[in-house]
Design a protein around this motif. Structure first.
Motif, PDB file in Angstrom:
ATOM      1  N   UNK B 224       2.250  18.957 -23.641  1.00  0.00           N
ATOM      2  CA  UNK B 224       2.925  17.880 -22.924  1.00  0.00           C
ATOM      3  C   UNK B 224       3.605  18.440 -21.681  1.00  0.00           C
ATOM      4  N   UNK B 225       4.311  19.567 -21.868  1.00  0.00           N
ATOM      5  CA  UNK B 225       5.116  20.093 -20.763  1.00  0.00           C
ATOM      6  C   UNK B 225       4.231  20.683 -19.659  1.00  0.00           C
ATOM      7  N   UNK B 226       3.210  21.430 -20.069  1.00  0.00           N
ATOM      8  CA  UNK B 226       2.427  22.161 -19.072  1.00  0.00           C
ATOM      9  C   UNK B 226       1.348  21.302 -18.405  1.00  0.00           C
ATOM     10  N   UNK B 227       0.776  20.380 -19.160  1.00  0.00           N
ATOM     11  CA  UNK B 227      -0.345  19.629 -18.607  1.00  0.00           C
ATOM     12  C   UNK B 227      -0.004  18.190 -18.275  1.00  0.00           C
ATOM     13  N   UNK B 228       0.576  17.512 -19.261  1.00  0.00           N
ATOM     14  CA  UNK B 228       0.754  16.072 -19.060  1.00  0.00           C
ATOM     15  C   UNK B 228       1.845  15.769 -18.049  1.00  0.00           C
ATOM     16  N   UNK B 229       2.982  16.459 -18.180  1.00  0.00           N
ATOM     17  CA  UNK B 229       4.099  16.130 -17.290  1.00  0.00           C
ATOM     18  C   UNK B 229       3.723  16.314 -15.816  1.00  0.00           C
ATOM     19  N   UNK B 230       3.184  17.464 -15.406  1.00  0.00           N
ATOM     20  CA  UNK B 230       2.848  17.593 -13.982  1.00  0.00           C
ATOM     21  C   UNK B 230       1.839  16.537 -13.517  1.00  0.00           C
ATOM     22  N   UNK B 231       0.935  16.180 -14.392  1.00  0.00           N
ATOM     23  CA  UNK B 231      -0.092  15.236 -13.962  1.00  0.00           C
ATOM     24  C   UNK B 231       0.361  13.786 -13.931  1.00  0.00           C
ATOM     25  N   UNK B 232       1.436  13.482 -14.680  1.00  0.00           N
ATOM     26  CA  UNK B 232       1.907  12.096 -14.663  1.00  0.00           C
ATOM     27  C   UNK B 232       3.028  11.908 -13.652  1.00  0.00           C
ATOM     28  N   UNK B 233       3.463  12.994 -13.003  1.00  0.00           N
ATOM     29  CA  UNK B 233       4.605  12.899 -12.096  1.00  0.00           C
ATOM     30  C   UNK B 233       4.380  11.884 -10.977  1.00  0.00           C
ATOM     31  N   UNK B 234       3.175  11.832 -10.443  1.00  0.00           N
ATOM     32  CA  UNK B 234       2.917  10.943  -9.302  1.00  0.00           C
ATOM     33  C   UNK B 234       3.320   9.509  -9.584  1.00  0.00           C
ATOM     34  N   UNK B 235       2.651   8.876 -10.557  1.00  0.00           N
ATOM     35  CA  UNK B 235       2.972   7.479 -10.851  1.00  0.00           C
ATOM     36  C   UNK B 235       4.433   7.288 -11.253  1.00  0.00           C
ATOM     37  N   UNK B 236       5.017   8.286 -11.925  1.00  0.00           N
ATOM     38  CA  UNK B 236       6.405   8.149 -12.364  1.00  0.00           C
ATOM     39  C   UNK B 236       7.342   8.113 -11.164  1.00  0.00           C
ATOM     40  N   UNK B 237       7.103   9.005 -10.209  1.00  0.00           N
ATOM     41  CA  UNK B 237       7.955   9.029  -9.020  1.00  0.00           C
ATOM     42  C   UNK B 237       7.854   7.704  -8.269  1.00  0.00           C
ATOM     43  N   UNK B 238       6.636   7.207  -8.152  1.00  0.00           N
ATOM     44  CA  UNK B 238       6.452   5.938  -7.443  1.00  0.00           C
ATOM     45  C   UNK B 238       7.207   4.831  -8.165  1.00  0.00           C
ATOM     46  N   UNK B 239       7.076   4.794  -9.498  1.00  0.00           N
ATOM     47  CA  UNK B 239       7.749   3.759 -10.272  1.00  0.00           C
ATOM     48  C   UNK B 239       9.261   3.856 -10.074  1.00  0.00           C
ATOM     49  N   UNK B 240       9.777   5.083  -9.997  1.00  0.00           N
ATOM     50  CA  UNK B 240      11.226   5.244  -9.830  1.00  0.00           C
ATOM     51  C   UNK B 240      11.694   4.745  -8.480  1.00  0.00           C
ATOM     52  N   UNK B 241      10.930   5.063  -7.434  1.00  0.00           N
ATOM     53  CA  UNK B 241      11.360   4.586  -6.112  1.00  0.00           C
ATOM     54  C   UNK B 241      11.356   3.068  -6.065  1.00  0.00           C
ATOM     55  N   UNK B 242      10.598   2.429  -6.957  1.00  0.00           N
ATOM     56  CA  UNK B 242      10.598   0.969  -6.950  1.00  0.00           C
ATOM     57  C   UNK B 242      11.636   0.405  -7.932  1.00  0.00           C
ATOM     58  N   UNK B 243      12.053   1.220  -8.908  1.00  0.00           N
ATOM     59  CA  UNK B 243      13.079   0.751  -9.845  1.00  0.00           C
ATOM     60  C   UNK B 243      14.443   0.698  -9.170  1.00  0.00           C
ATOM     61  N   UNK B 244      14.728   1.717  -8.348  1.00  0.00           N
ATOM     62  CA  UNK B 244      16.038   1.773  -7.714  1.00  0.00           C
ATOM     63  C   UNK B 244      16.327   0.492  -6.924  1.00  0.00           C
ATOM     64  N   UNK B 298      16.763  -1.748   0.492  1.00  0.00           N
ATOM     65  CA  UNK B 298      15.564  -2.189  -0.219  1.00  0.00           C
ATOM     66  C   UNK B 298      14.323  -1.831   0.594  1.00  0.00           C
ATOM     67  N   UNK B 299      14.415  -2.092   1.902  1.00  0.00           N
ATOM     68  CA  UNK B 299      13.298  -1.820   2.803  1.00  0.00           C
ATOM     69  C   UNK B 299      12.950  -0.336   2.777  1.00  0.00           C
ATOM     70  N   UNK B 300      13.982   0.494   2.884  1.00  0.00           N
ATOM     71  CA  UNK B 300      13.761   1.944   2.922  1.00  0.00           C
ATOM     72  C   UNK B 300      13.104   2.414   1.630  1.00  0.00           C
ATOM     73  N   UNK B 301      13.611   1.945   0.494  1.00  0.00           N
ATOM     74  CA  UNK B 301      13.026   2.359  -0.776  1.00  0.00           C
ATOM     75  C   UNK B 301      11.584   1.877  -0.889  1.00  0.00           C
ATOM     76  N   UNK B 302      11.342   0.658  -0.443  1.00  0.00           N
ATOM     77  CA  UNK B 302       9.984   0.118  -0.571  1.00  0.00           C
ATOM     78  C   UNK B 302       8.973   0.868   0.290  1.00  0.00           C
ATOM     79  N   UNK B 303       9.330   1.161   1.550  1.00  0.00           N
ATOM     80  CA  UNK B 303       8.352   1.867   2.380  1.00  0.00           C
ATOM     81  C   UNK B 303       8.191   3.303   1.926  1.00  0.00           C
ATOM     82  N   UNK B 304       9.282   3.885   1.409  1.00  0.00           N
ATOM     83  CA  UNK B 304       9.165   5.243   0.879  1.00  0.00           C
ATOM     84  C   UNK B 304       8.255   5.222  -0.354  1.00  0.00           C
ATOM     85  N   UNK B 305       8.447   4.220  -1.198  1.00  0.00           N
ATOM     86  CA  UNK B 305       7.609   4.094  -2.398  1.00  0.00           C
ATOM     87  C   UNK B 305       6.148   3.941  -2.027  1.00  0.00           C
ATOM     88  N   UNK B 306       5.873   3.090  -1.045  1.00  0.00           N
ATOM     89  CA  UNK B 306       4.487   2.904  -0.587  1.00  0.00           C
ATOM     90  C   UNK B 306       3.905   4.222  -0.099  1.00  0.00           C
TER      91      UNK B 306
END
Lengths: 338, 318, 312
Positions: B224-244, B298-306
């Motif tokens: 989980x730590x070595x393979x899954x976490x690094x590979x799932x980071x992308x979508x997670x980061x995007x989701x976070x920038x949209x959650x804020x 909101x605008x800043x977070x949204x364009x950063x998320x995009x």
């Protein structure tokens, strides 16, 4: 105007490029070939050699705006189709010139019934009524060997196996009675037993309809079963072209020979199987000389500097290789091309 | 080299020098194939992101906003809460850049203080979502089978809960406070993250490199730590920038209904809510500035998320 | 298909039950009795007892729970505590139609404009229309609806005197609230449609359709749109929920006599029957919408109908 020599399709000096993030890729770099009515031409090569792009160019389906036919001519029944408007091109696409794509699992729209996907082309192209198109589609399904055609029409793609879907895709390509079908790796995604059935089907269809075919494949077995003539492509160019015998028994280009050596043959000792060393050249910056030079066991100084000219071996067999030059006679004997 | 550049350019098939017709010594030939420098996933993503001017603009704004929220209230000569009844509802001027409110408090200072609260709510909500979502989704996807089925059913039910009603109910029960808002936002908020993580895990679980490390006898947690976490980071980061931004928005929405942070604390939502009534009296600045900053953030977070989405999506890179 | 519908229906009932129980527990976790301070009058202990008996609040919790579940099943919430002359059903009957009208119009406007904008943006990918549409969409997502509402009032009602602001008396009164409410969801839909359309347009079956010589219009409408709509349908339920709760704020700004006012008042005054009644009613409505969305999804994607799971 001079009417072109009765050929169904004539491709001359075709160049296709794509714009990508990394720069311009020269996917097809000067391809010439032609096809006569009823003939099957196989285009063979590794993935990325430009064979699929060539077929898309003939179909007028080079994805815009990234891809572009940079130079060359494609004449279909004497009409220059590279110059046609999108609207005029659509009259030919699917009706006189149709295509079978590689993966039958993705080539069909999952949300539409088979019937709707089969009939839409002929309804649009030939202005057939819904009933007439329906009847025609059922005939086609029977032709490609699907039982219960009437019920099948109402089903969705996910209800079929891969082989059955490919039969449907073939029926779709045939429905408007085209003069030329381009099949892009039509059996690659299928099980071996199904592959044989589909190739059989192609034979049978060709006998019944006298349709011409371009068979794009990387599988020399498919070539052996289906082709009349063969064009071997490497790094965006046709490096050798001839009829089936020429290619399989008298290959002149070291690349073609290497391809043949890379086939697993049960009748020969296993050490004769030779994978081709190295990788094809980067098409962002195609090499100045012969593109196979780096992997060629017989490369000469000249191959690194100048592209080899197309040299005729006899009236139906050509190859692009410096070894065929008069000045290389001595070397040719030394390396003993078989 | 024997031949000059000029000569090479002129050589054609006909006038190739005779001496070029000799076999090359394979061992000496230089590999012509260019190998383009391989760049790591993250630095490549960063390069892609830097090319996206809009996303960088958003990132820049958010950094500035963060600094202003941290230091604005400290640097400002005015207090956030102290009331000056002689300075009521002053229009923006040199001494009060964003004007003052009905209690004579400096809107400029209060805006940065509001930024603190709004950003705090947004970031904490996103972090809690991340923690619960990654754990829940990761476990559900990794174990699979019956466990996965049950865990996903639970998510489905939570997803069916009308989120704002839950939030409102919680506000009623726990009383309006910052903590309540964060709890309320995360009660239903994490399900989106959990679904994304689960989907990624399911997809990656079947990939060969994971099977490979399994066959080497790696422990599940290590995989989980070595393979899954690094590979799932992308979508997670995007989701976070949209959650804020959506948490900030929800906080503003609740405050606007009078269910948010209570005085004397001021979030942007509270300020905008107060400002709405002041608008009719002509004190436009009291609505304008908090509303402007909510929108800009909101605008800043949204364009950063995009931008992040484009930069981190391997499918779009070719 | 029947199995799929049944499955979804059961999930819906289950969700409703969870919500009902949660609401019940939460309401009873609140300290203090609603009768301690009724309409500003401090009541005697005896009077409070009386009232509590009337509203079954003196009963043990499990009994209250059963009474509560029964009232939900039969949809009789009884009178409001603060305004005993009115039952919850009266309030809902008066306020909800207005909220519903506003919400549904906003939803229709949001979906229609969002889909059209998204399609055009995708077809003119990286063109002028794409940039304009997406700028509009990001703005739409960024500006909270209450800010947009105030801007609209300031501009069209106060400055230009073009539109009336406040109350709910006909088409002219509806324009601004609907725009204010629809803009955010519209932007979300436009972005979703654009990205899913771009994705769909790269699919092999689109190339198959092109190879048949079909014109772009037919390819987009018949082959691409249905597939591109799927992600939108998925979020439609949550969007409808956010629009319906969003009406609370918009109603407050435009002084529209919908459910928003009653609901917010009931929260502030701890009017249990009204809080529970409205919550349950809205939850039921939203969950029913999610159910419809699931059915629509099944209709759009034939693969769903077949699978036994039916939920993914």
């Amino acid at each position: 105007m001079k009417k072109s020599s009765g050929k169904l399709l004539e491709v001359k000096n075709l160049h296709v490029s794509f714009q990508t993030h990394g720069g311009e890729v020269h996917a097809v770099r000067g391809v010439d070939f032609d096809i006569e009515q009823g003939e099957t031409l196989a285009i063979v090569g590794e993935s990325g050699c430009g064979k699929s792009v060539t077929s898309l160019a003939v179909m007028g389906l080079i994805p815009k705006p990234h891809g572009k036919i940079v130079a060359g001519s494609i004449q279909f029944k004497g009409t220059e189709i590279t110059a046609l408007s999108a609207k005029r091109m659509r009259r030919i696409q699917g009706s006189d010139l149709s295509m079978i794509f590689q993966d039958p699992m993705t080539a069909l729209n999952p949300t539409l019934t088979i019937g709707s996907q089969l009939t839409e082309g002929i309804i649009y192209q030939k202005k057939l009524s819904r009933q007439a198109a329906h009847q025609k589609a059922i005939e086609m399904l029977q032709l490609v060997g699907l039982s219960n055609a009437e019920q099948r029409m109402k089903q969705y793609p996910h209800q079929f196996s891969g082989g059955m879907r490919q039969r449907i895709v073939i029926a779709m390509a045939l429905i408007c009675k085209p003069s030329l079908i381009i099949a892009d790796e039509p059996t690659t995604a299928l099980d071996v037993t199904i592959q044989a059935q589909i190739l059989e089907l192609f034979d049978q269809i060709q006998e019944e309809t006298n349709v011409s075919m371009i068979m794009i494949t990387h599988d020399l077995g498919v070539v052996a079963k289906t082709a009349d003539r063969v064009a071997v492509m490497y790094a965006g160019k046709i490096v050798e072209m001839g009829n089936k015998r020429d290619i399989f028994y008298h290959a002149k280009h070291p690349y073609t020979q290497a391809l043949l050596n890379a086939i697993v043959r049960l009748d020969l000792p296993s050490d004769t199987l030779k994978p081709i060393e190295g990788a094809p050249p980067d098409l962002f910056a195609p090499p100045q000389g012969c593109s196979f030079c780096d992997r060629c066991p017989f490369a000469m100084e000249v191959c690194r500097h100048v592209q080899p000219p197309t040299t005729a071996v006899d009236d139906h067999h050509t190859a692009d290789c410096w070894l065929l030059d008069k000045r290389a006679d001595a070397i040719r004997q030394k390396v003993e091309i078989y | 080299m024997i031949h000059s550049r000029d000569m090479q350019e002129k050589t054609t098939a006909q006038n190739v020098p005779e001496e070029w017709f000799r076999l090359l010594d394979r061992k000496k030939t230089v590999q012509q194939t260019l190998v383009r420098p391989s760049v790591s996933y993250w630095s490549d993503a960063w390069i892609q992101l830097k090319k996206n001017k809009l996303a960088m603009l958003g990132l820049g704004f958010l950094i500035l906003l963060g600094i202003a929220a941290l230091f604005g209230p400290i640097v400002s000569p005015y207090s956030v809460t102290a009331q000056h009844l002689t300075l009521q509802n002053l229009a923006p001027s040199a001494s009060h850049w964003f004007g003052t409110d009905e209690l004579g408090r400096d809107v400029f200072t209060r805006t940065w203080y509001g930024a603190r609260i709004s950003l705090f709510v947004g970031v904490v909500a996103a972090l809690v979502d991340l923690l619960i979502g990654v754990a829940y989704g990761g476990i559900s996807g990794y174990i699979g089978g019956k466990t996965d089925l049950v865990m996903m059913r639970i998510i489905e039910i939570l997803y069916g809960l009308p989120y704002l009603l839950v939030v409102i109910l919680l506000m009623v029960v726990m009383g309006p406070s910052l903590l309540t808002i964060i709890v309320a936002l995360t009660v239903t908020g994490w399900t989106g993250m959990a679904r994304i993580v689960r989907g990624q895990v399911l997809q990656l679980k079947n990939y060969e490199f994971v099977t490979a490390s399994k066959s080497f006898g790696s422990k599940p947690w290590r995989i989980v730590r070595k393979n899954l976490v690094p590979n799932t980071m992308g979508p997670i980061i995007v989701q976070m920038t949209l959650t804020v931004p959506s948490a900030i928005f929800s906080e503003a929405f609740l405050s606007f209904l009078g269910l948010g942070v209570q005085a004397p604390f001021a979030s942007w939502g509270v300020m905008a809510s107060d400002g709405l009534s002041a608008l009719l009296a002509g004190y436009w600045w009291r609505l304008f500035f908090p509303a402007l900053f909510i929108s800009l953030t909101m605008f800043a977070f949204n364009i950063l998320g995009d931008g992040l989405q484009d930069a981190l999506d391997p499918k779009l890179r070719r | 298909m029947l199995r799929f519908v049944l499955n979804r229906f059961l999930a819906m009932i289950l969700t409703l039950w969870v919500i009902a129980t949660l609401t019940f527990l939460l309401m009873h976790a609140i300290p203090g009795s609603p009768f301690n301070n009724l309409n500003g009058k401090v009541l005697s202990d005896a009077a409070v007892k009386n009232l509590e008996a009337h509203y079954h609040i003196d009963q043990p919790l499990p009994v209250q729970y059963l009474i509560y579940l029964k009232s939900i099943a039969t949809f009789t919430y009884g009178p409001s505590i603060k305004q005993p002359a009115q039952t919850v059903n009266d309030l809902l009957g008066r306020g909800f139609p207005v909220s519903f009208e506003l919400g549904m119009w906003a939803l229709v406007v949001a979906v229609l404009t969002g889909v059209v904008l998204g399609i055009f943006a995708a077809l003119k990918h990286n063109g002028l229309i794409d940039y304009l549409a997406m700028t509009l969409a990001v703005l739409g997502i960024s500006i909270p609806n209450f800010v947009l509402a105030t801007l609209l009032i300031q501009e069209f009602a106060v400055n230009l005197h073009l539109l009336p602001a406040g109350t709910w008396q006909g088409l002219a009164y509806m324009i601004m609230p609907i725009i204010a409410l629809a803009t955010g969801p519209m932007a979300i839909i436009a972005r979703l449609i654009r990205s899913s359309m771009l994705e769909v347009l790269t699919q092999d079956y689109i190339r198959t359709a092109q190879a048949k010589g079909l014109p772009p219009f037919i390819i987009v409408m018949k082959h691409a749109l249905k597939n591109a709509l799927l992600p939108v349908v998925t979020v439609l339920g949550t969007l409808a929920a956010s629009i319906l709760t969003g009406t609370f704020v918009i109603e407050k700004i435009f002084a529209i006599p919908g459910m928003g006012k009653y609901f917010v008042d009931s929260i502030n005054s701890r009017d249990y029957p009204v809080i529970m009644g409205t919550t349950m009613f809205y939850s039921a409505l939203l969950i029913f919408m999610l159910f419809l969305v699931d059915l629509a999804y099944g209709w759009l994607d034939p693969r769903i109908k077949q699978s036994k799971e039916g939920s993914k």
